[in-house]
Motif scaffolding. Structure first.
Motif, short mmCIF file in Angstrom:
data_model
loop_
_atom_site.label_atom_id
_atom_site.label_comp_id
_atom_site.label_asym_id
_atom_site.label_seq_id
_atom_site.Cartn_x
_atom_site.Cartn_y
_atom_site.Cartn_z
N LEU A 28 15.34 2.20 3.74
CA LEU A 28 16.19 1.35 2.88
C LEU A 28 17.66 1.46 3.27
CD1 LEU A 28 14.70 1.71 -0.71
CD2 LEU A 28 14.55 -0.22 0.84
N GLY A 29 18.07 2.65 3.67
CA GLY A 29 19.46 2.84 4.08
C GLY A 29 19.79 2.12 5.37
N LEU A 30 18.82 2.04 6.27
CA LEU A 30 19.05 1.38 7.55
C LEU A 30 18.80 -0.12 7.48
CD1 LEU A 30 17.43 3.98 9.97
CD2 LEU A 30 19.87 3.53 9.64
N ALA A 31 17.76 -0.54 6.78
CA ALA A 31 17.38 -1.96 6.78
C ALA A 31 17.92 -2.72 5.58
CB ALA A 31 15.86 -2.08 6.81
N GLY A 32 18.13 -2.05 4.47
CA GLY A 32 18.58 -2.73 3.27
C GLY A 32 20.09 -2.79 3.18
N GLU A 33 20.55 -3.05 1.99
CA GLU A 33 21.98 -3.09 1.74
C GLU A 33 22.33 -2.10 0.63
OE1 GLU A 33 23.71 -6.93 1.27
OE2 GLU A 33 22.34 -7.83 2.71
N PRO A 34 22.36 -0.79 0.98
CA PRO A 34 22.69 0.21 -0.05
C PRO A 34 24.19 0.16 -0.36
CG PRO A 34 22.48 1.26 2.08
CD PRO A 34 22.11 -0.19 2.28
N ASP A 35 24.55 0.80 -1.47
CA ASP A 35 25.97 0.88 -1.83
C ASP A 35 26.74 1.62 -0.74
OD1 ASP A 35 25.48 -0.45 -4.18
OD2 ASP A 35 25.20 1.40 -5.33
N ASP A 36 26.14 2.70 -0.24
CA ASP A 36 26.79 3.48 0.82
C ASP A 36 25.73 3.82 1.87
OD1 ASP A 36 28.27 5.16 2.41
OD2 ASP A 36 28.75 6.60 0.81
N ARG A 37 25.77 3.11 2.98
CA ARG A 37 24.76 3.28 4.04
C ARG A 37 24.73 4.71 4.58
NH1 ARG A 37 22.07 -0.50 6.83
NH2 ARG A 37 23.50 -2.08 6.07
N GLN A 38 25.89 5.29 4.81
CA GLN A 38 25.95 6.64 5.37
C GLN A 38 25.31 7.65 4.41
OE1 GLN A 38 29.88 8.00 6.35
NE2 GLN A 38 29.15 9.90 7.24
N GLN A 39 25.58 7.50 3.13
CA GLN A 39 25.01 8.42 2.15
C GLN A 39 23.49 8.26 2.07
OE1 GLN A 39 26.48 7.84 -1.83
NE2 GLN A 39 25.94 9.93 -2.44
N ALA A 40 22.99 7.04 2.14
CA ALA A 40 21.55 6.81 2.09
C ALA A 40 20.85 7.39 3.31
CB ALA A 40 21.27 5.31 1.98
N VAL A 41 21.44 7.20 4.48
CA VAL A 41 20.84 7.74 5.71
C VAL A 41 20.87 9.26 5.68
CG1 VAL A 41 21.13 7.90 8.22
CG2 VAL A 41 21.32 5.68 7.08
N THR A 42 21.97 9.84 5.22
CA THR A 42 22.08 11.30 5.14
C THR A 42 21.05 11.87 4.17
OG1 THR A 42 24.43 11.18 5.63
CG2 THR A 42 23.63 13.21 4.63
N LEU A 43 20.87 11.23 3.02
CA LEU A 43 19.87 11.68 2.05
C LEU A 43 18.47 11.58 2.63
CD1 LEU A 43 19.02 12.62 -0.77
CD2 LEU A 43 19.03 10.22 -1.47
N GLY A 44 18.17 10.48 3.30
CA GLY A 44 16.85 10.31 3.90
C GLY A 44 16.55 11.38 4.93
N ILE A 45 17.50 11.64 5.81
CA ILE A 45 17.30 12.67 6.84
C ILE A 45 17.16 14.05 6.20
CG2 ILE A 45 18.42 13.87 8.76
CD1 ILE A 45 19.57 11.12 9.57
N THR A 46 17.96 14.32 5.17
CA THR A 46 17.88 15.61 4.48
C THR A 46 16.52 15.81 3.84
OG1 THR A 46 20.26 15.56 4.05
CG2 THR A 46 18.94 17.05 2.69
N LEU A 47 16.00 14.79 3.18
CA LEU A 47 14.68 14.90 2.55
C LEU A 47 13.57 15.09 3.58
CD1 LEU A 47 14.89 12.25 -0.31
CD2 LEU A 47 14.93 14.74 -0.52
N VAL A 48 13.67 14.40 4.72
CA VAL A 48 12.66 14.56 5.77
C VAL A 48 12.69 15.99 6.31
CG1 VAL A 48 12.05 13.86 8.12
CG2 VAL A 48 12.54 12.13 6.39
N VAL A 49 13.88 16.53 6.53
CA VAL A 49 13.99 17.91 7.03
C VAL A 49 13.50 18.90 5.98
CG1 VAL A 49 15.62 19.68 7.79
CG2 VAL A 49 15.80 17.37 8.69
N LEU A 50 13.85 18.68 4.72
CA LEU A 50 13.39 19.56 3.64
C LEU A 50 11.87 19.53 3.47
CD1 LEU A 50 16.06 19.10 0.84
CD2 LEU A 50 15.62 21.14 2.19
#
Length: 153
Positions: free
Chosen positions: A52-74
């Motif tokens: 969603l962070g990469l393909a959608g239109e989030p409020d803050d793309r960088q924050q969405a991508v960072t959260l996604g990567i963090t959850l995948v690593v966790l």
């Protein structure tokens, strides 16, 4: 008996000599399943937020991508713990317990929010508490070969 045939060892003696030869306790299997479920949920949530962070239109793309990567690593922590529990590795109980302890504040925050987050908080609480009970159970501890402090058995 010929010289090439060896008698089969008594099953009780073999089990006492090698605890890994015993069947895996159900509680250990259930704990591994719950840890794996948590890891899979974290992975799915992380990938969903990342897409969603990469393909959608989030409020803050960088924050969405960072959260996604963090959850995948966790997600790797409970997934590795689940694999270790299934393979009866003593080290795996630590990461599994840490995952449950970290899930409890998340569940608390979900329970004190609005809407659909409350049922999710109930599920997270139930899974974390059940997994903790299974992980500290004596049968699980023995199956993983974990001895208490001061026990040199």
């Amino acid at each position: 008996m010929s010289s090439q045939q060896n008698p089969a060892p008594d099953t009780a003696e073999a089990a006492a000599a090698d605890p890994a030869a015993e069947p895996r306790p159900r509680r250990l299997t259930y704990a591994a399943a719950l840890a794996g479920l948590e890891g899979a949920a974290l992975m799915a949530g992380g990938l969903w937020v990342l897409v969603l962070g990469l393909a959608g239109e989030p409020d803050d793309r960088q924050q969405a991508v960072t959260l996604g990567i963090t959850l995948v690593v966790l997600a790797l922590l409970p997934l590795l713990a689940a694999r270790g529990l299934l393979l009866r590795r003593g080290w795996s109980r630590g990461p599994a317990v840490i995952t449950q302890v970290l899930a409890l504040p998340v569940a608390y925050n979900l329970l004190h929010s609005d809407g659909v987050a409350i049922p999710v908080g109930i599920v997270v609480t139930a899974v974390a508490m059940a997994a903790l009970v299974l992980l500290v159970n004596g049968e699980t501890t023995r199956a993983l070969g974990i001895r208490g402090p001061g026990r040199s058995e």
